[in-house]
Design a protein around this motif. Structure first.
Motif, short mmCIF file in Angstrom:
data_model
loop_
_atom_site.label_atom_id
_atom_site.label_comp_id
_atom_site.label_asym_id
_atom_site.label_seq_id
_atom_site.Cartn_x
_atom_site.Cartn_y
_atom_site.Cartn_z
N GLN A 95 0.81 -1.39 0.11
CA GLN A 95 -0.06 0.07 -0.01
C GLN A 95 0.87 1.19 -0.12
O GLN A 95 0.42 2.51 0.52
CB GLN A 95 -0.97 0.09 1.19
N GLY A 96 2.20 1.08 -0.40
CA GLY A 96 2.80 2.44 -0.45
C GLY A 96 3.69 2.98 0.63
O GLY A 96 4.19 3.89 0.71
N CYS A 97 3.66 2.28 1.81
CA CYS A 97 4.35 2.53 3.13
C CYS A 97 5.95 2.63 2.46
O CYS A 97 6.25 1.64 1.67
CB CYS A 97 4.31 1.89 4.21
N CYS A 109 8.58 -3.69 6.47
CA CYS A 109 7.65 -2.76 6.17
C CYS A 109 6.79 -2.69 7.34
O CYS A 109 6.13 -3.63 8.11
CB CYS A 109 6.74 -3.14 4.98
N HIS A 112 2.08 -2.94 7.63
CA HIS A 112 1.43 -4.49 7.68
C HIS A 112 2.22 -5.44 7.85
O HIS A 112 1.81 -6.78 7.86
CB HIS A 112 0.29 -4.56 6.51
N GLY A 113 3.30 -5.31 8.10
CA GLY A 113 4.36 -6.59 8.60
C GLY A 113 4.91 -7.13 7.26
O GLY A 113 5.57 -8.30 7.49
N SER A 114 4.70 -6.74 6.14
CA SER A 114 5.61 -7.48 4.81
C SER A 114 7.17 -7.41 5.15
O SER A 114 7.69 -6.56 5.56
CB SER A 114 5.32 -6.75 3.77
N PRO A 127 1.71 -9.14 3.84
CA PRO A 127 0.31 -9.14 2.73
C PRO A 127 1.06 -8.81 1.35
O PRO A 127 0.28 -8.98 0.29
CB PRO A 127 -0.61 -8.19 3.12
FE1 FES Z 1 3.91 -2.37 3.47
FE2 FES Z 1 1.06 -3.00 3.64
S1 FES Z 1 2.12 -1.14 2.99
S2 FES Z 1 2.76 -4.07 4.23
#
Ligand code: FES
Length: 147
Positions: A95-97, A109, A112-114, A127
């Protein structure tokens, strides 16, 4: 305006990696290249000429098994094994973080923990469903420079 320029430059860097990957560098993805033992970043200390790249940091500043995230150019630089420098976009494809940490050869990341491989940017844990795009960098006199 600045964001557009930043995105444009990132696009150019990513494209440059694809087009010039074999000669210049970094984790340009495919493992089916002509040499599985080729270094990730080119080293060019014989020619002091400027390439127009941006100095991100030094090899000495990147811990083996770790890395550093550069918020401005949105690049994460890693050193999976001693002397092997890799660079990827720091923008998570989920999602662009921005990724924010590299530990134990995993790029993290925080949103959301990727988790992504510090070796090739591949997804280790979702995810996110796609990996971090490589960014072309080279090593010049111990400095890590965008191509
Ligand atoms: Fe990186 Fe969701 S924006 S895991």
């Amino acid at each position: 305006m600045t964001d557009d320029m930043s995105l444009s430059r990132r696009g150019i860097l990513a494209t440059g990696c694809v087009l010039a990957g074999a000669g210049v560098l970094a984790a340009c993805g495919s493992s089916n290249g002509p040499s599985s033992s080729s270094p990730s970043a080119s080293t060019d200390s014989t020619d002091g000429s400027a390439s127009g790249g941006e100095v991100l940091t030094t090899v000495a500043a990147i811990p083996v098994g770790g890395g550093s995230v550069f918020d401005g150019p949105k690049v994460v630089v890693t050193q999976p094994v001693e002397g092997e420098i890799k660079a990827f976009t720091a923008v998570c494809p989920h999602q662009g973080c921005l990724v924010n940490e590299v530990a134990d050869n995993q790029i993290i990341c925080p949103c959301h923990g990727s988790l992504f491989s510090a070796e090739d940017g591949a997804v280790i844990q979702g995810p996110a469903t796609s990996g971090l795009a490589p960014v072309a960098v080279m090593v010049k006199d111990g400095a890590i420079v965008t191509d």
